[in-house]
Design an enzyme around this catalytic site. Sequence first.
Site, PDB file in Angstrom:
ATOM      1  N   CYS A  11     -24.786  34.898   6.378  1.00  0.00           N
ATOM      2  CA  CYS A  11     -23.865  36.011   6.169  1.00  0.00           C
ATOM      3  C   CYS A  11     -23.399  36.665   7.460  1.00  0.00           C
ATOM      4  O   CYS A  11     -22.594  37.599   7.432  1.00  0.00           O
ATOM      5  CB  CYS A  11     -24.509  37.046   5.261  1.00  0.00           C
ATOM      6  SG  CYS A  11     -25.121  36.327   3.716  1.00  0.00           S
ATOM      7  N   HIS A  15     -23.079  46.522   7.209  1.00  0.00           N
ATOM      8  CA  HIS A  15     -23.356  45.311   6.428  1.00  0.00           C
ATOM      9  C   HIS A  15     -23.593  45.704   4.980  1.00  0.00           C
ATOM     10  O   HIS A  15     -23.022  45.099   4.077  1.00  0.00           O
ATOM     11  CB  HIS A  15     -24.578  44.601   7.016  1.00  0.00           C
ATOM     12  CG  HIS A  15     -24.876  43.277   6.393  1.00  0.00           C
ATOM     13  ND1 HIS A  15     -23.952  42.252   6.330  1.00  0.00           N
ATOM     14  CD2 HIS A  15     -26.007  42.803   5.805  1.00  0.00           C
ATOM     15  CE1 HIS A  15     -24.491  41.203   5.737  1.00  0.00           C
ATOM     16  NE2 HIS A  15     -25.736  41.503   5.400  1.00  0.00           N
ATOM     17  N   GLU A  35     -30.951  48.846   7.867  1.00  0.00           N
ATOM     18  CA  GLU A  35     -29.761  48.963   8.708  1.00  0.00           C
ATOM     19  C   GLU A  35     -29.508  50.411   9.088  1.00  0.00           C
ATOM     20  O   GLU A  35     -29.203  50.725  10.249  1.00  0.00           O
ATOM     21  CB  GLU A  35     -28.544  48.391   7.981  1.00  0.00           C
ATOM     22  CG  GLU A  35     -27.268  48.483   8.798  1.00  0.00           C
ATOM     23  CD  GLU A  35     -26.039  47.957   8.082  1.00  0.00           C
ATOM     24  OE1 GLU A  35     -24.998  47.745   8.754  1.00  0.00           O
ATOM     25  OE2 GLU A  35     -26.101  47.749   6.842  1.00  0.00           O
ATOM     26  N   LYS A  93     -18.420  46.084   0.907  1.00  0.00           N
ATOM     27  CA  LYS A  93     -18.967  45.241  -0.159  1.00  0.00           C
ATOM     28  C   LYS A  93     -19.095  45.986  -1.479  1.00  0.00           C
ATOM     29  O   LYS A  93     -19.249  45.357  -2.535  1.00  0.00           O
ATOM     30  CB  LYS A  93     -20.327  44.680   0.256  1.00  0.00           C
ATOM     31  CG  LYS A  93     -20.269  43.712   1.444  1.00  0.00           C
ATOM     32  CD  LYS A  93     -21.651  43.201   1.807  1.00  0.00           C
ATOM     33  CE  LYS A  93     -21.626  42.291   3.018  1.00  0.00           C
ATOM     34  NZ  LYS A  93     -21.373  43.013   4.283  1.00  0.00           N
ATOM     35  N   HIS A 100     -20.188  40.633  -1.701  1.00  0.00           N
ATOM     36  CA  HIS A 100     -20.654  40.041  -0.445  1.00  0.00           C
ATOM     37  C   HIS A 100     -20.035  38.657  -0.276  1.00  0.00           C
ATOM     38  O   HIS A 100     -20.395  37.721  -0.975  1.00  0.00           O
ATOM     39  CB  HIS A 100     -22.184  39.958  -0.470  1.00  0.00           C
ATOM     40  CG  HIS A 100     -22.802  39.625   0.848  1.00  0.00           C
ATOM     41  ND1 HIS A 100     -22.071  39.161   1.915  1.00  0.00           N
ATOM     42  CD2 HIS A 100     -24.087  39.684   1.277  1.00  0.00           C
ATOM     43  CE1 HIS A 100     -22.877  38.948   2.937  1.00  0.00           C
ATOM     44  NE2 HIS A 100     -24.112  39.263   2.574  1.00  0.00           N
ATOM     45  N   PHE A 102     -29.456  35.378   6.533  1.00  0.00           N
ATOM     46  CA  PHE A 102     -30.699  34.618   6.395  1.00  0.00           C
ATOM     47  C   PHE A 102     -31.066  33.986   7.739  1.00  0.00           C
ATOM     48  O   PHE A 102     -30.202  33.496   8.456  1.00  0.00           O
ATOM     49  CB  PHE A 102     -30.527  33.504   5.373  1.00  0.00           C
ATOM     50  CG  PHE A 102     -30.686  33.923   3.936  1.00  0.00           C
ATOM     51  CD1 PHE A 102     -30.828  35.239   3.564  1.00  0.00           C
ATOM     52  CD2 PHE A 102     -30.686  32.958   2.931  1.00  0.00           C
ATOM     53  CE1 PHE A 102     -30.979  35.607   2.233  1.00  0.00           C
ATOM     54  CE2 PHE A 102     -30.831  33.307   1.594  1.00  0.00           C
ATOM     55  CZ  PHE A 102     -30.983  34.632   1.248  1.00  0.00           C
TER      56      PHE A 102
END
Length: 480
Positions: free
Chosen positions: A231, A371, A382, A402, A407, A466
Amino acid sequence: MAGMAAACSSGVMFRARELGSNGASLFQYRGLRTGENRKRGNPAPKCRKIKAMASTVSAPKRETDPKKRVVITGMGLVSVFGSDIDAFYNKLLEGESGISLIDRFDASKFPVQFAGQIRNFSSEGYIDGKNDRRLDDTWRYCLVGGKRALEDANLGTEVLEKMDKTKIGVLVGSGMGGISAFSAGVEALVQKGYKKITPFFIPYSITNMGSALLAIDTGLMGPNFSISTACATANYCFFSAANLIRIGEADIMVAGGTEAAITATGVSGFIACRALSQRNDEPHKASRPWDKNRDGFVMGEGSGVLIMESLESAMRRGANIIAEYLGGAITCDAHHMTDPRSDGLGVSSCITKSLQDAGVSPEEVNYVNAHATSTLAGDMAEFNAIKKVFKDTSELKMNGTKSMIGHGLGAAGGLEAIATIKAITTGWLHPTINQDNLESAVSIDTVPNVMKKHEVNVAISNSFGFGGHNSVVVFAPFTP
């Protein structure tokens, strides 16, 4: 409202003469359901102590060399709100949700039945009929987003024919690659045997094909490859593309991310990771960053592409300059396959490094496109990293794109970079919707539910993936 984004989208115009011359560990999907994981008897992994540079290092001065300054001269996208930049941003400003029930395949027996699925997508005028029928949607989105960005930068076919194409490259990545093409190939092998596998199986599955196809169609012969960092993919592409320009390997880079993973295979995989929200009765309320009732992220798709160009090149050809890329950074948590570091060091150090690369101080930043995936621990990890870097947040705004489009995985950073740049050019920040019960610790203005007027001085856009991949890119209004 309808004309707001369009009316303010112009940047600065230069004329040529102005130059003069799968396992239990996956239950911890990047911050989701950590409490559930512990209930299963798996202790939360401990962070190793890592020595890092103090975040108080003085930021260097901004780049002044026109060969090394990187500006944005074009933008293109494919999104759940269509492929027009201004229409996309106006939908965001209005706080409209693009999340709905999936109808691309039968998801009625799935525990997750919704996503930010693109409908009524048209590639007319960008991809010929035969190729359009063959291509995985990942590459269709890439081609349309990329070509629209080139058009926006006034780099159409006739203009490109007069330019040195060896100095124009393409770097559009994907986190998942051609997942529909891959799934169809495996299905053909299992059901009918190897002789029934199409010769396009491998080419349309591998992650580099977006950049390659775009170059083939446009004749761009400069640096051409792809990056796949889950991502964080698109931001990694922006960072790398800018550095290619800075070292003189390219004058112009077509950079961004593309993804089309809303398939039975893709959705099933993330369900297996226990990563997704299961709010099937209210899909439009499922993505809710920083809200106490969040329960996972919502899948999205699309592409987001920027034309990144040296200031010297942009001035030479009289390009419309929309904004400036000041810098960026990439780091790794070096901690866990899917779970973020509890100390937030990977993210906070990435933000700090990006500001150093950009030549700006934390005090100059007044907007963060976060994010913010709507996961239980990820959102707060975050936020805590942001607070660690930015001591005074009284003038800081942050929002979560998002919350409306889901996402986009490898495309997320591309779409959010465009949203960030539109915030700069319009002076309006889109809301973070579904902010009904905000986490009490969140002390930064998240632009809850309603857009806000805000003059952006310097903005950062965060993307994490990831593998512990962290990325931050920095944008600002262009000033000569």
